[in-house]
Design an enzyme around this catalytic site. Structure first.
Site, short mmCIF file in Angstrom:
data_model
loop_
_atom_site.label_atom_id
_atom_site.label_comp_id
_atom_site.label_asym_id
_atom_site.label_seq_id
_atom_site.Cartn_x
_atom_site.Cartn_y
_atom_site.Cartn_z
N ASN A 1 -18.93 60.55 -23.21
CA ASN A 1 -18.94 60.38 -24.67
C ASN A 1 -19.86 61.41 -25.31
O ASN A 1 -20.91 61.77 -24.76
CB ASN A 1 -19.27 58.95 -25.09
CG ASN A 1 -20.54 58.39 -24.46
OD1 ASN A 1 -20.92 58.76 -23.37
ND2 ASN A 1 -21.18 57.48 -25.18
N GLU B 1 -21.51 61.83 -28.98
CA GLU B 1 -21.69 61.21 -30.29
C GLU B 1 -21.97 62.26 -31.36
O GLU B 1 -22.25 63.43 -31.06
CB GLU B 1 -22.82 60.16 -30.21
CG GLU B 1 -22.43 59.05 -29.24
CD GLU B 1 -23.40 57.89 -29.21
OE1 GLU B 1 -24.52 58.01 -29.72
OE2 GLU B 1 -23.01 56.84 -28.65
N CYS C 1 -14.98 59.58 -27.40
CA CYS C 1 -15.13 58.71 -26.22
C CYS C 1 -14.94 59.50 -24.93
O CYS C 1 -14.23 60.51 -24.89
CB CYS C 1 -14.09 57.60 -26.23
SG CYS C 1 -14.37 56.34 -27.47
N GLU D 1 -13.24 58.65 -22.24
CA GLU D 1 -11.88 58.61 -21.70
C GLU D 1 -11.01 59.70 -22.32
O GLU D 1 -10.24 60.37 -21.64
CB GLU D 1 -11.22 57.26 -21.98
CG GLU D 1 -11.90 56.08 -21.32
CD GLU D 1 -12.95 55.44 -22.20
OE1 GLU D 1 -13.68 56.17 -22.91
OE2 GLU D 1 -13.05 54.21 -22.17
N CYS E 1 -11.69 51.56 -25.25
CA CYS E 1 -11.48 51.09 -26.62
C CYS E 1 -10.00 51.24 -26.99
O CYS E 1 -9.21 51.88 -26.27
CB CYS E 1 -12.36 51.88 -27.60
SG CYS E 1 -11.74 53.52 -27.98
N CYS F 1 -8.61 54.85 -27.23
CA CYS F 1 -8.42 55.47 -25.91
C CYS F 1 -7.21 54.89 -25.19
O CYS F 1 -6.48 55.61 -24.51
CB CYS F 1 -9.68 55.32 -25.06
SG CYS F 1 -11.04 56.35 -25.66
#
Ligand code: THU
Length: 139
Positions: free
Chosen positions: A43, A45, A54, A56, A87, A90
């Site tokens: 990830n 940010e 993210c 993934e 999430c 993803c």
């Protein structure tokens, strides 16, 4: 075909590179492609929070950029004592390529397994010749 310990070693390496100064929640993701190659993401940010990427989707983008569109499994690595599923965003992006992808999520001693089909049973899909299973729609 790489074993789970080899995949987790790659996941640990990439998780350590996560950029998560806002949440403190580091995620490592490894996608195993059909040919056994491993593609990793973490990830990343952003101060806007909403532009956070993210792990993934990072792994998926790396894999597709490397010429892979069909996957055997996804392995997620997080800290803490609760293994997390991908999430919703993803899930949708992974379902574009492997709608029934096996997923293993690891946090410490906890291991959880799902298939993407269980987590996202009715993905939005259009037939496309760019997909592994082909199709008649536009690329
Ligand atoms: N995160 C992921 O990398 N993957 C997910 O499936 C869920 C959330 C990241 C985004 C953010 O950096 C942090 O976890 C907390 O939400």
């Amino acid at each position: 075909m790489p074993g789970i310990e080899e995949i987790l070693a790659v996941a640990r390496e990439v998780q350590a590179r996560a950029y998560a100064p806002y949440s403190g929640f580091r995620v490592g993701a490894v996608l195993e492609a059909e040919d056994g190659t491993l593609h990793a993401g973490c990830n990343v940010e952003n101060a806007s929070l909403g532009l956070t990427l993210c792990a993934e989707r990072g792994a998926l983008v790396a894999a597709v950029a490397g010429g892979h569109r069909s996957f055997r499994r996804l392995v997620l690595l997080t800290d803490g004592e609760k293994a997390v599923p991908p999430c919703g965003a993803c899930r949708a992006v992974l379902a574009e390529f492997s709608p029934d992808l096996p997923i293993l999520s690891v946090a410490g001693e906890i291991r959880m397994e799902w298939t993407l089909g269980e987590l996202l049973p009715l993905p939005f899909r259009l037939a496309s010749p760019g997909r592994p299973e082909g199709g008649a729609g536009r690329p």
